[in-house]
Design an enzyme around this catalytic site. Structure first.
Site, PDB file in Angstrom:
ATOM      1  N   SER A 187       0.788  -1.234   0.000  1.00  0.00           N
ATOM      2  CA  SER A 187       0.000   0.000   0.000  1.00  0.00           C
ATOM      3  C   SER A 187       0.820   1.284   0.000  1.00  0.00           C
ATOM      4  O   SER A 187       0.258   2.363  -0.120  1.00  0.00           O
ATOM      5  CB  SER A 187      -0.988   0.011   1.165  1.00  0.00           C
ATOM      6  OG  SER A 187      -2.099  -0.780   0.845  1.00  0.00           O
ATOM      7  N   LYS A 210       0.123   3.358  -3.058  1.00  0.00           N
ATOM      8  CA  LYS A 210      -1.039   4.239  -3.208  1.00  0.00           C
ATOM      9  C   LYS A 210      -0.660   5.704  -3.406  1.00  0.00           C
ATOM     10  O   LYS A 210      -1.282   6.420  -4.188  1.00  0.00           O
ATOM     11  CB  LYS A 210      -1.970   4.086  -2.000  1.00  0.00           C
ATOM     12  CG  LYS A 210      -2.744   2.772  -1.966  1.00  0.00           C
ATOM     13  CD  LYS A 210      -3.605   2.685  -0.718  1.00  0.00           C
ATOM     14  CE  LYS A 210      -4.593   1.522  -0.800  1.00  0.00           C
ATOM     15  NZ  LYS A 210      -3.924   0.207  -0.847  1.00  0.00           N
ATOM     16  N   TYR A 244     -11.051   1.913   4.755  1.00  0.00           N
ATOM     17  CA  TYR A 244      -9.943   1.587   3.864  1.00  0.00           C
ATOM     18  C   TYR A 244     -10.306   0.458   2.917  1.00  0.00           C
ATOM     19  O   TYR A 244     -10.937  -0.525   3.323  1.00  0.00           O
ATOM     20  CB  TYR A 244      -8.740   1.195   4.721  1.00  0.00           C
ATOM     21  CG  TYR A 244      -7.429   1.144   4.010  1.00  0.00           C
ATOM     22  CD1 TYR A 244      -6.915   2.263   3.368  1.00  0.00           C
ATOM     23  CD2 TYR A 244      -6.684  -0.028   4.011  1.00  0.00           C
ATOM     24  CE1 TYR A 244      -5.690   2.220   2.733  1.00  0.00           C
ATOM     25  CE2 TYR A 244      -5.456  -0.082   3.388  1.00  0.00           C
ATOM     26  CZ  TYR A 244      -4.963   1.039   2.738  1.00  0.00           C
ATOM     27  OH  TYR A 244      -3.739   0.972   2.125  1.00  0.00           O
TER      28      TYR A 244
END
Length: 462
Positions: free
Chosen positions: A131, A134, A242
């Site tokens: 992540s 991102k 999330y």
């Protein structure tokens, strides 16, 4: 944070992707060859009697003529913390870096990239970002917004028709069948960038995990497009939770730019920043430098579980498919801490970067991510007891952090216990790289706090 190896019980093949959903006991082991072949689809100062690992390098902003950095003993507490983490088997190996808008102020590498092979970890070891991808995907999106090719509050369905009629999961009936209803409002680009779209991850959602089991929908971990049929868990804009939203943002970037994320990132972000070791597709030479993933065992020990992202994906995962090196990723973070420019290239306008560090969710709040699968992630709250908001791909602390960062700093992480922060007030950024499950490991989190304190302390002492 969030990505993984997982077992497909229907085919007995490994799958990789985002987030981790291994239907596999953590004590079961496979050889590195088995896993990589089957994959389909995160101390002491130099003056203290030689206790420092020879591979540790502390640095101030002044390079030697040879290009190597001069050790700065103001950062010795960071060295000690990292070495102790290796000695105590908190980690097999760890890399940490710190920088200001003037340049790198600290870098250190301690321990092994692979304990069995004895391979030292280094600034050029390859890590799966998960992540931490991102922020890069959000940067690409913000480039397109700057150019007027996207608007932040436009319905995303204007670019991606498949988002035109999203359905919301309203639980399950007595027979276990999902109950779905149409969304009350469209999903905007802002919803996707801020995790207020309604899309979630099964690692932190019992409902989506159950939906996958009932319907057979592939998890996003397969890197299969069928994962994009996932329902929402709430109407867009109703709350923060999330999820897979940045994978949708990746699709937006590809549609608007008419390029794959692999090509777009390379041309518009990685090449300008000098990030030659970053991407979705890993070369044979890079594979030799991959840091091995480890699982924390119940007794606190570490057990290797070699891991590889899907190298023949149906889509490039903007939410978590990238690999990089600590040296490369710090170039990206330095670009943000410098207001959008680094290595002689402007990636974003200063006002765009400033926008990314502003609250973009209004009265909503970032909330604790309660684990639905503790083998892969502990429950996660960066700032317990503190209200925090979300910018454009960052968690924003509304009060000064306990280890030195200013209020309004942005931060996030990768599932294999990698972490970063960017302080736009003091112009400081830092990152920590490990490859360890489960996520938000208490011992690594404590180490992360020590690193942050050590970097701010070193800057004060310098």
């Amino acid at each position: 944070m969030m990505q993984s190896i997982a077992i497909d019980n229907r085919s007995s093949r490994f799958r990789t992707g985002h987030p981790i959903l291994m239907e596999l006991p953590m004590t079961q082991s496979f050889s590195r060859r088995d896993i990589l072949k089957s994959a389909s689809g995160l101390l002491a100062a130099a003056t203290m009697g030689g206790l420092l690992d020879k591979r540790a390098v502390a640095a101030d902003v002044t390079p030697r003529a040879s290009g190597k950095y001069i050790p700065n003993h103001a950062f010795a507490p960071v060295d000690r913390a990292l070495q102790q983490a290796v000695d105590r088997k908190t980690v097999a190996g760890v890399v940490a870096l710190g920088a200001t808008d003037k340049g790198i102020v600290y870098q250190g590498a301690f321990g092994k990239a692979d304990l069995d092979a004895g391979t030292p970890i280094s600034m050029d070891s390859v890590f799966w970002l998960l992540s931490m991808s991102k922020a890069i995907t959000a940067t690409a999106c913000m480039q397109l917004i700057e150019q007027g090719k996207l608007q932040i509050d436009q319905p995303a369905s204007q670019v991606l028709p498949e988002l035109k009629a999203p359905m919301v999961l309203d639980g399950f009936d007595a027979a276990g069948k999902p109950k779905l209803r149409p969304s009350k409002r469209p999903i905007t680009v802002r919803h996707l960038l801020t995790h207020t779209s309604g899309y979630t991850y099964p690692v932190w959602s019992e409902n989506i995990l159950q939906y996958e089991k009932v319907t057979g929908m592939p998890d996003i971990a397969y890197s299969m497009n069928g994962a994009f049929t996932a329902p929402l868990e709430f109407d867009p804009g109703d709350r923060w939770e999330y999820g897979i939203s940045l994978d949708w943002v990746g699709k937006l970037v590809e549609a608007v730019s008419d390029q794959s994320l692999e090509v777009y990132f390379r041309e518009k972000i990685f090449n300008p920043l000098g990030m030659g070791n970053s991407g979705f597709l890993i070369s044979s030479a890079q594979k030799k430098r991959v840091a091995t993933m480890y699982n924390r065992q119940p007794d606190g020990s570490l057990k290797s579980a070699p891991f590889e992202m899907n190298q023949r994906p149906e889509f490039f995962s903007g939410g978590g498919g990238l690999f990089s090196t600590p040296r490369d990723y710090m170039a990206f973070l330095q670009m943000l801490v410098r207001g959008g420019t680094f290595n002689g290239s402007r990636i974003l306008k200063p006002e765009t970067v400033a926008m990314m560090f502003k609250n973009q969710i209004g009265d909503l709040n970032v909330v604790e991510m309660k684990s639905a699968q503790p083998a892969y992630s502990n429950s996660f709250d960066e700032f317990p007891g503190m209200g925090h908001k979300w910018g454009l791909s960052f968690d924003l602390n509304t009060q000064p952090g306990p280890h030195g960062r200013s209020a309004g700093s942005g931060s996030w992480a990768g599932l294999l216990n990698c972490y970063y922060w960017i302080d736009p007030v003091k112009h400081v950024t830092g990152a920590l790289f490990t490859q360890l499950l489960p996520f938000f490991d208490e011992r690594v989190v404590n180490l992360w706090g020590q690193v942050e304190e050590g970097i701010y302390g070193g800057l004060r002492r310098s």
